[in-house]
Scaffold this motif. Structure first.
Motif, PDB file in Angstrom:
ATOM      1  N   HIS A 194     -91.785   6.388   3.093  1.00  0.00           N
ATOM      2  CA  HIS A 194     -91.462   5.681   1.845  1.00  0.00           C
ATOM      3  C   HIS A 194     -90.010   5.205   1.930  1.00  0.00           C
ATOM      4  O   HIS A 194     -89.140   5.932   2.400  1.00  0.00           O
ATOM      5  CB  HIS A 194     -91.648   6.618   0.645  1.00  0.00           C
ATOM      6  CG  HIS A 194     -91.538   5.902  -0.656  1.00  0.00           C
ATOM      7  ND1 HIS A 194     -90.330   5.481  -1.168  1.00  0.00           N
ATOM      8  CD2 HIS A 194     -92.494   5.513  -1.537  1.00  0.00           C
ATOM      9  CE1 HIS A 194     -90.536   4.869  -2.317  1.00  0.00           C
ATOM     10  NE2 HIS A 194     -91.844   4.874  -2.561  1.00  0.00           N
ATOM     11  N   PRO A 195     -89.720   3.979   1.483  1.00  0.00           N
ATOM     12  CA  PRO A 195     -88.366   3.431   1.641  1.00  0.00           C
ATOM     13  C   PRO A 195     -87.266   4.218   0.929  1.00  0.00           C
ATOM     14  O   PRO A 195     -86.094   4.075   1.271  1.00  0.00           O
ATOM     15  CB  PRO A 195     -88.466   2.013   1.081  1.00  0.00           C
ATOM     16  CG  PRO A 195     -89.835   1.832   0.574  1.00  0.00           C
ATOM     17  CD  PRO A 195     -90.662   3.014   0.930  1.00  0.00           C
ATOM     18  N   ALA A 196     -87.599   5.055  -0.034  1.00  0.00           N
ATOM     19  CA  ALA A 196     -86.567   5.837  -0.734  1.00  0.00           C
ATOM     20  C   ALA A 196     -86.241   7.146  -0.028  1.00  0.00           C
ATOM     21  O   ALA A 196     -85.209   7.760  -0.314  1.00  0.00           O
ATOM     22  CB  ALA A 196     -87.028   6.137  -2.160  1.00  0.00           C
TER      23      ALA A 196
ATOM     24  N   LEU B 135     -77.499   3.489  -6.625  1.00  0.00           N
ATOM     25  CA  LEU B 135     -77.576   2.269  -7.432  1.00  0.00           C
ATOM     26  C   LEU B 135     -78.359   1.174  -6.712  1.00  0.00           C
ATOM     27  O   LEU B 135     -79.111   0.429  -7.346  1.00  0.00           O
ATOM     28  CB  LEU B 135     -76.172   1.789  -7.793  1.00  0.00           C
ATOM     29  CG  LEU B 135     -75.367   2.744  -8.673  1.00  0.00           C
ATOM     30  CD1 LEU B 135     -73.936   2.237  -8.852  1.00  0.00           C
ATOM     31  CD2 LEU B 135     -76.053   2.983 -10.005  1.00  0.00           C
ATOM     32  N   GLY B 136     -78.215   1.096  -5.391  1.00  0.00           N
ATOM     33  CA  GLY B 136     -78.959   0.106  -4.616  1.00  0.00           C
ATOM     34  C   GLY B 136     -80.461   0.295  -4.679  1.00  0.00           C
ATOM     35  O   GLY B 136     -81.222  -0.668  -4.563  1.00  0.00           O
ATOM     36  N   LEU B 137     -80.890   1.527  -4.882  1.00  0.00           N
ATOM     37  CA  LEU B 137     -82.320   1.817  -5.004  1.00  0.00           C
ATOM     38  C   LEU B 137     -82.801   1.765  -6.451  1.00  0.00           C
ATOM     39  O   LEU B 137     -83.963   2.038  -6.736  1.00  0.00           O
ATOM     40  CB  LEU B 137     -82.628   3.198  -4.419  1.00  0.00           C
ATOM     41  CG  LEU B 137     -82.507   3.302  -2.905  1.00  0.00           C
ATOM     42  CD1 LEU B 137     -82.513   4.766  -2.472  1.00  0.00           C
ATOM     43  CD2 LEU B 137     -83.641   2.546  -2.229  1.00  0.00           C
ATOM     44  N   GLY B 138     -81.916   1.443  -7.378  1.00  0.00           N
ATOM     45  CA  GLY B 138     -82.289   1.402  -8.789  1.00  0.00           C
ATOM     46  C   GLY B 138     -82.341   2.781  -9.424  1.00  0.00           C
ATOM     47  O   GLY B 138     -83.001   2.975 -10.439  1.00  0.00           O
TER      48      GLY B 138
ATOM     49  N   ILE C 136     -79.551  13.363  -9.073  1.00  0.00           N
ATOM     50  CA  ILE C 136     -79.869  12.025  -8.571  1.00  0.00           C
ATOM     51  C   ILE C 136     -81.351  11.794  -8.861  1.00  0.00           C
ATOM     52  O   ILE C 136     -82.195  12.634  -8.559  1.00  0.00           O
ATOM     53  CB  ILE C 136     -79.633  11.924  -7.045  1.00  0.00           C
ATOM     54  CG1 ILE C 136     -78.189  12.271  -6.698  1.00  0.00           C
ATOM     55  CG2 ILE C 136     -80.052  10.553  -6.530  1.00  0.00           C
ATOM     56  CD1 ILE C 136     -77.140  11.307  -7.215  1.00  0.00           C
ATOM     57  N   THR C 137     -81.644  10.648  -9.451  1.00  0.00           N
ATOM     58  CA  THR C 137     -83.025  10.266  -9.738  1.00  0.00           C
ATOM     59  C   THR C 137     -83.279   8.909  -9.103  1.00  0.00           C
ATOM     60  O   THR C 137     -82.506   7.981  -9.310  1.00  0.00           O
ATOM     61  CB  THR C 137     -83.279  10.207 -11.248  1.00  0.00           C
ATOM     62  OG1 THR C 137     -82.878  11.442 -11.839  1.00  0.00           O
ATOM     63  CG2 THR C 137     -84.743   9.957 -11.553  1.00  0.00           C
TER      64      THR C 137
END
Length: 141
Positions: free
Chosen positions: A43-45, A116-119, A137-138
């Motif tokens: 997964h990209p996150a 922040l880059g991942l929203g 962190i969420t």
């Protein structure tokens, strides 16, 4: 993305000594939890989340160990959200906002830039007695 962290169905808590090997253990535990919860390692996150986690644990080990010989990591996830917190008993509460990311220096700048880059979002929650904090962190999935 879920905003009520207490409502996330998956949760794991890990307490470690505030020593350098805690970084590896925290990351490995996160990877195991993600697999158990059905979140793909691809997964990209996930890679950014593991980097963020490593930076936060490193900061606790480097800067808080004298006052906090242990740190606690909370891992949590839901259908659309991945969250984790690193807790130590050092009273310093860093500012976590876009200006930290814009500074471009240090581990917290990396944490904020990725988050922040991942929203995602980052929050510092102080202990009731003022002698510790958790950095949450969420990230959206």
């Amino acid at each position: 993305m879920s905003t009520r962290l207490e409502a996330l169905p998956y949760r794991h808590v890990l307490t470690l000594p505030a020593i350098p090997s805690a970084v590896r253990t925290a990351r490995e535990t996160a990877e195991e939890a993600l697999i158990e919860w059905g979140i793909s390692r691809r997964h990209p996150a996930v890679d950014p989340a593991l980097l963020i986690l490593g930076e936060l644990v490193t900061n606790s080990v480097r800067h808080a160990a004298a006052l906090s010989p242990q740190l606690t990591i909370v891992y949590a996830a839901g259908r659309d959200c991945l969250a984790f917190a690193v807790h130590d008993r050092h009273p310093f509460r860093p500012a976590l906002d876009a200006s930290v990311a814009a500074s471009g220096t240090g581990g917290l700048a990396t944490v904020m830039e990725l988050t922040l880059g991942l929203g995602g979002s980052a929050v510092v929650r102080g202990d009731a007695d003022g002698n510790g904090k958790s950095i949450w962190i969420t990230l959206p999935l």
